[in-house]
Design an enzyme around this catalytic site. Structure first.
Site, PDB file in Angstrom:
ATOM      1  CG  HIS A   1       2.739  -3.985   1.816  1.00 16.51           C
ATOM      2  ND1 HIS A   1       1.345  -3.676   1.358  1.00 16.51           N
ATOM      3  CD2 HIS A   1       3.127  -5.202   2.413  1.00 16.51           C
ATOM      4  CE1 HIS A   1       1.003  -5.043   1.440  1.00 16.51           C
ATOM      5  NE2 HIS A   1       1.893  -6.026   1.785  1.00 16.51           N
TER       6      HIS A   1
ATOM      7  N   GLY B   1       6.486  -6.857   8.928  1.00 13.66           N
ATOM      8  CA  GLY B   1       5.697  -6.078  10.149  1.00 13.66           C
ATOM      9  C   GLY B   1       5.135  -6.971  11.311  1.00 13.66           C
TER      10      GLY B   1
HETATM   11  P1  AMP Z   1       1.813  -9.376   2.876  1.00  8.00           P
HETATM   12  O1  AMP Z   1       2.030  -8.554   1.575  1.00  8.00           O
HETATM   13  O2  AMP Z   1       0.717  -9.359   3.535  1.00  8.00           O
HETATM   14  O3  AMP Z   1       2.498 -10.770   2.849  1.00  8.00           O
HETATM   15  O4  AMP Z   1       2.695  -8.602   3.853  1.00  8.00           O
HETATM   16  C1  AMP Z   1       4.161  -7.979   3.510  1.00  8.00           C
HETATM   17  C2  AMP Z   1       4.905  -7.507   4.636  1.00  8.00           C
HETATM   18  O5  AMP Z   1       4.256  -6.386   5.187  1.00  8.00           O
HETATM   19  C3  AMP Z   1       5.028  -8.411   6.137  1.00  8.00           C
HETATM   20  O6  AMP Z   1       6.034  -8.182   6.731  1.00  8.00           O
HETATM   21  C4  AMP Z   1       3.628  -7.826   6.656  1.00  8.00           C
HETATM   22  O7  AMP Z   1       3.770  -8.253   8.230  1.00  8.00           O
HETATM   23  C5  AMP Z   1       3.830  -6.629   6.227  1.00  8.00           C
HETATM   24  N1  AMP Z   1       2.521  -5.891   6.640  1.00  8.00           N
HETATM   25  C6  AMP Z   1       1.255  -6.326   6.316  1.00  8.00           C
HETATM   26  N2  AMP Z   1       0.310  -5.422   6.713  1.00  8.00           N
HETATM   27  C7  AMP Z   1       0.896  -4.570   7.391  1.00  8.00           C
HETATM   28  C8  AMP Z   1       0.458  -3.527   8.174  1.00  8.00           C
HETATM   29  N3  AMP Z   1      -0.793  -3.196   8.198  1.00  8.00           N
HETATM   30  N4  AMP Z   1       1.507  -2.591   9.074  1.00  8.00           N
HETATM   31  C9  AMP Z   1       2.535  -2.943   8.796  1.00  8.00           C
HETATM   32  N5  AMP Z   1       3.102  -3.963   7.940  1.00  8.00           N
HETATM   33  C10 AMP Z   1       2.357  -4.738   7.682  1.00  8.00           C
END
Ligand code: AMP
Length: 279
Positions: free
Chosen positions: A37, A147
């Site tokens: 994030h 991401g």
């Molecule tokens: P989430 O909180 O899991 O819904 O993720 C929020 C954002 O962070 C989304 O755009 C995900 O794709 C991105 N994200 C989650 N994990 C990662 C990671 N390991 N590397 C890069 N971006 C990430």
């Protein structure tokens, strides 16, 4: 850093930024922040005057038997991490604030959701589109950051923006990993010690699969067999598709993606790479 929880306070903040001619970068998340994030915040900071992160565990994107109730939440911890990264505002609404009533209009992700996670989690991406559309209208960002870890989500949101002319650009962030290659995820906290050791094989399996594709070998089977040997979790899918079109006709960019259901955590990972002259 300011924490905003209501739509009216958000509207006032957005209006102020617009009045001052400041560009806005939006980083949508479900919180329980990790370096993945934060890398999106870093990107957003480098390209916008203001960075707003949404933290909202979106009930619309969870199925009835999924982990909505158990999804990790810690706004206090998240606030410190987001502030340290230079986030200007966290938008953390309640579900009632975001969805005061059931929407009459329903968004459907269509064929892009017929594969990978979409095939296994019916309605998931419709729920993602619902929240993202609202966030885009509420925040009016110049750029929004997603991401590649969630590559299908990214492809679907890129299509939403292109298909319906949303006036913003979608920026892709690379997957951030632990030192041993495991993709960072809020759900990793739910792995047992043994599962955490096994989880390193998700990335290894993808690298083996990529090599197989590049050598014109059968990749999905190799990846599946490798995972069956190395992890105790249940393989949800292993798929090789074109990217970002997510169909079988791989011409340039391919995605090899997998999902493994461990005891308490379902993990996904993928690798996107160039494949020349394949069909
Ligand atoms: P989430 O909180 O899991 O819904 O993720 C929020 C954002 O962070 C989304 O755009 C995900 O794709 C991105 N994200 C989650 N994990 C990662 C990671 N390991 N590397 C890069 N971006 C990430």
């Amino acid at each position: 850093m300011e924490i905003i929880t209501t739509l009216s306070d958000l509207a006032a903040w957005v209006q102020q930024a617009k009045r001052q001619g400041e560009s806005i970068g939006l980083v949508p998340t479900m919180g329980y922040l990790h370096e993945g994030h934060i890398s999106l915040v870093d990107m957003a900071k480098s390209e916008n005057a203001k960075v707003i992160m949404s933290i909202f565990v979106n009930p619309a994107q969870f199925g009835p038997n999924e982990d909505f109730d158990r999804y990790p939440r810690d706004l206090e911890r998240d606030s410190k991490l987001a502030a340290a990264a230079g986030t200007d505002v966290i938008f953390a609404p309640t579900a009632e604030e975001m969805y005061p009533r059931e929407t009459h209009i329903q968004l459907s992700a269509g064929p892009l959701a017929d594969v990978l996670c979409g095939a296994k989690r019916p309605g998931h991406f419709d729920g993602v589109l619902k929240v993202v559309t609202k966030l885009f209208h509420l925040v009016q960002p110049d750029r929004a950051y997603f991401g590649q870890k969630d590559a299908q989500q990214l492809a679907i949101i890129e299509s939403l923006v292109e298909d319906f002319n949303f006036p913003l650009s979608i920026r892709r962030g690379e997957t951030v990993r632990e030192d041993d290659g495991l993709a960072k995820s809020s759900r990793n906290v739910y792995l047992s010690e043994q599962e955490r050791k096994e989880a390193v094989h998700l990335r290894k399996a993808l690298l083996i699969g990529k090599e197989a594709v590049l050598k014109n070998e059968e990749a999905v089977q190799q990846v599946t067999e490798y995972l069956e040997r190395e992890v105790s979790g249940k393989i949800d899918y292993v798929e090789l598709l074109s990217y970002p079109t997510l169909d079988q006709h791989i011409q340039d960019q391919a995605i090899l993606a997998l999902a493994v259901q461990f005891e308490k955590a379902r993990l996904i990972d993928n690798i996107i790479f160039t494949v020349e002259g394949k069909n």
